[in-house]
Design a protein around this motif. Structure first.
Motif, PDB file in Angstrom:
ATOM      1  N   GLU A  92       0.840  -1.217   0.000  1.00  0.00           N
ATOM      2  CA  GLU A  92       0.000   0.000   0.000  1.00  0.00           C
ATOM      3  C   GLU A  92       0.867   1.256   0.000  1.00  0.00           C
ATOM      4  OE1 GLU A  92      -3.481   0.355   2.255  1.00  0.00           O
ATOM      5  OE2 GLU A  92      -4.304  -1.282   1.044  1.00  0.00           O
ATOM      6  N   ARG A  93       2.134   1.101   0.389  1.00  0.00           N
ATOM      7  CA  ARG A  93       3.027   2.268   0.446  1.00  0.00           C
ATOM      8  C   ARG A  93       4.202   2.172  -0.526  1.00  0.00           C
ATOM      9  NH1 ARG A  93       3.131   5.826   4.199  1.00  0.00           N
ATOM     10  NH2 ARG A  93       5.321   5.816   4.791  1.00  0.00           N
ATOM     11  N   ILE A 122      -0.262   8.243  -0.891  1.00  0.00           N
ATOM     12  CA  ILE A 122       0.676   7.591   0.030  1.00  0.00           C
ATOM     13  C   ILE A 122       1.055   8.608   1.104  1.00  0.00           C
ATOM     14  CG2 ILE A 122       2.814   6.268   0.219  1.00  0.00           C
ATOM     15  CD1 ILE A 122       2.440   5.545  -2.759  1.00  0.00           C
ATOM     16  N   THR A 125       4.801  11.015   3.340  1.00  0.00           N
ATOM     17  CA  THR A 125       5.933  10.978   2.408  1.00  0.00           C
ATOM     18  C   THR A 125       6.335  12.391   2.001  1.00  0.00           C
ATOM     19  OG1 THR A 125       4.460  10.796   0.500  1.00  0.00           O
ATOM     20  CG2 THR A 125       5.320   8.728   1.403  1.00  0.00           C
ATOM     21  N   ASP A 234       9.970   8.314   2.515  1.00  0.00           N
ATOM     22  CA  ASP A 234       9.271   8.171   3.793  1.00  0.00           C
ATOM     23  C   ASP A 234       9.667   9.330   4.715  1.00  0.00           C
ATOM     24  OD1 ASP A 234       8.195   5.450   5.619  1.00  0.00           O
ATOM     25  OD2 ASP A 234       8.785   7.313   6.593  1.00  0.00           O
ATOM     26  N   CYS A 242       8.740   4.801  -2.634  1.00  0.00           N
ATOM     27  CA  CYS A 242       7.878   4.347  -3.732  1.00  0.00           C
ATOM     28  C   CYS A 242       8.212   5.077  -5.035  1.00  0.00           C
ATOM     29  CB  CYS A 242       6.424   4.623  -3.339  1.00  0.00           C
ATOM     30  SG  CYS A 242       5.243   4.042  -4.551  1.00  0.00           S
TER      31      CYS A 242
END
Ligand code: ADP
Ligand code: GN1
Ligand code: MG
Length: 374
Positions: A92-93, A122, A125, A234, A242
């Motif tokens: 999901e991330r 997301i 981030t 992140d 990502c």
């Protein structure tokens, strides 16, 4: 948001089609992409808290077959999802997640023929417009290398070519020359030096494509638009999390991904910096990215590919320069501009970088050589 634009009138029609949860409380334009129109949507959930989504109006002038593009995106993200799950990652991330329409589609065509799609936003981030430290750039290199590695066994021939000849530099050169010759807005006189710079490098344009045709370089699944702002970091760990903007994922050369990252991230100046004294290739950043990229690829590149990485950096920078310059000559019809001569300013930074790479060529080669066995 400019409510004069037809697509903005249709945004609510589009939003209603997607299988989101909760009550929409906010929508606003988002990000700094040059191609799509991006919006951030916030929904309040019944159980408390909120959920956010990215809504995009796809640029279907540039991407002529949005349905094929979305098929690529869905297939690649589903494939990455399986790999991430097997590795104990968080899909999901760590990859994009397409939100389906209420009737199960991957996109929605509104009544004015705009194409819309939605992703999970997301959270937590950061998206960087410029490298803040060599470590960020090393991380982004690792992420793009790892992206390459994860897709190494993906059947490249099943992907659609979303923009034909996207990184075919000889073909881009022909487009550029046509723009110079037709000069529809009589702007060529404003860019004589830049045009001469670009035309004088025609002989370099086929350096990689000719080796591909001779079978000396392998065709891979590549991202093709590896700008730093197409990676999310992140917020807590500060690590690259990502790879996003998968519109141009298609068969290509590893040099395209390596090179496009270098042209954007290893420059000491912004892509549209007006003061060219502030623009050069930072060899420290070049080294950080090279190390990260080769570590991320983890042995999946051939020695011929690795040896030619500096050529990837130079050609992707040159190619982007001639694309900006051609667009300037043709009236800024492709890249979004935010000021007069914006595309000319962008072309100038790219050519300044190319000239600097030519000066630093031996250093670039030694750096690549140092990490060739990663
Ligand atoms: P463009 O093709 O116009 O560059 P992108 O898909 O790169 O469009 O999106 C533009 C910006 O929106 C990105 O640079 C990033 O800041 C943000 N963004 C896109 N998708 C997401 C997502 N799923 N989660 C968080 N931010 C996103
Ligand atoms: C565009 O979509 P975005 O802003 O990430 C372009 C890239 C260029 C880049 C230059 C589909 O990227 O090829 O290198 O601008 N994307 C497309 O900043 O043409
Ligand atoms: Mg982008």
């Amino acid at each position: 948001m400019n409510t004069e634009n037809t697509f903005c009138h249709k945004i609510d029609e589009a939003i209603a089609q997607f299988a989101t949860k909760g009550r929409l409380t906010e929508k606003s334009p988002y990000g700094n992409g040059h191609i799509n129109d991006t919006f951030l949507l916030t929904y309040e959930l019944q159980e408390g808290g909120c959920r956010r989504y990215i809504l995009q109006r796809m640029n279907h002038t540039i991407f002529k077959k949005p349905e094929q593009l979305m098929e690529n995106v869905v297939h690649v993200t589903e494939y990455l999802r399986r790999i991430l799950l097997a590795q104990g990652g968080d899909p999901e991330r760590e990859t994009l997640n397409v939100i389906k329409t209420r009737d199960g589609g991957n996109y929605y065509i509104d009544s004015a023929h705009n194409y819309w799609r939605m992703f999970l936003f997301i959270e937590q981030t950061l998206c960087l417009e410029q490298v803040e430290s060599p470590k960020d750039f090393y991380d982004s290199g690792y992420a793009f290398g790892n992206f390459q590695k994860m897709l190494a066994d993906y059947p490249a021939e099943t992907l659609h070519e979303t923009i034909p000849n996207f990184h075919n530099t000889p073909s881009r050169f022909q487009d550029f020359r046509r723009a110079v010759e037709s000069d529809p807005l009589k702007r060529a006189s404003l860019a004589e030096e830049e045009i001469a710079f670009a035309l004088s490098r025609e002989k370099d344009t086929a350096a990689l494509t000719s080796l591909l045709h001779e079978g000396k370089l392998p065709l891979r699944v590549t991202h093709n638009d590896t700008k730093l702002n197409n990676i999310l970091f992140d917020k807590d760990t500060k690590k690259a999390l990502c790879v996003i903007d998968l519109d141009t994922v298609m068969p290509g050369l590893s040099h395209y991904d390596f090179g496009d990252s270098i042209r954007f991230g290893a420059s000491t100046g912004a892509e549209d910096e007006k003061d060219l004294d502030r623009v050069e290739l930072d060899l420290g950043l070049f080294e950080a990215f090279t190390r990260g990229y080769l570590e991320g690829c983890a042995g999946s590149l051939t020695q011929t590919e690795i040896r030619l990485l500096p050529m990837g950096a130079k050609l992707m920078t040159y190619e982007c320069g001639i694309r900006f310059l051609a667009d300037f000559l043709e009236g800024d019809v492709y890249f979004k501009i935010h000021r007069e001569n914006h595309n000319l300013d962008r072309a100038r930074t790219q050519f300044k970088l190319v000239a600097d790479m030519e000066k630093k060529w031996k250093d670039m080669e030694s750096i690549v050589d140092k990490y060739k066995s990663m």
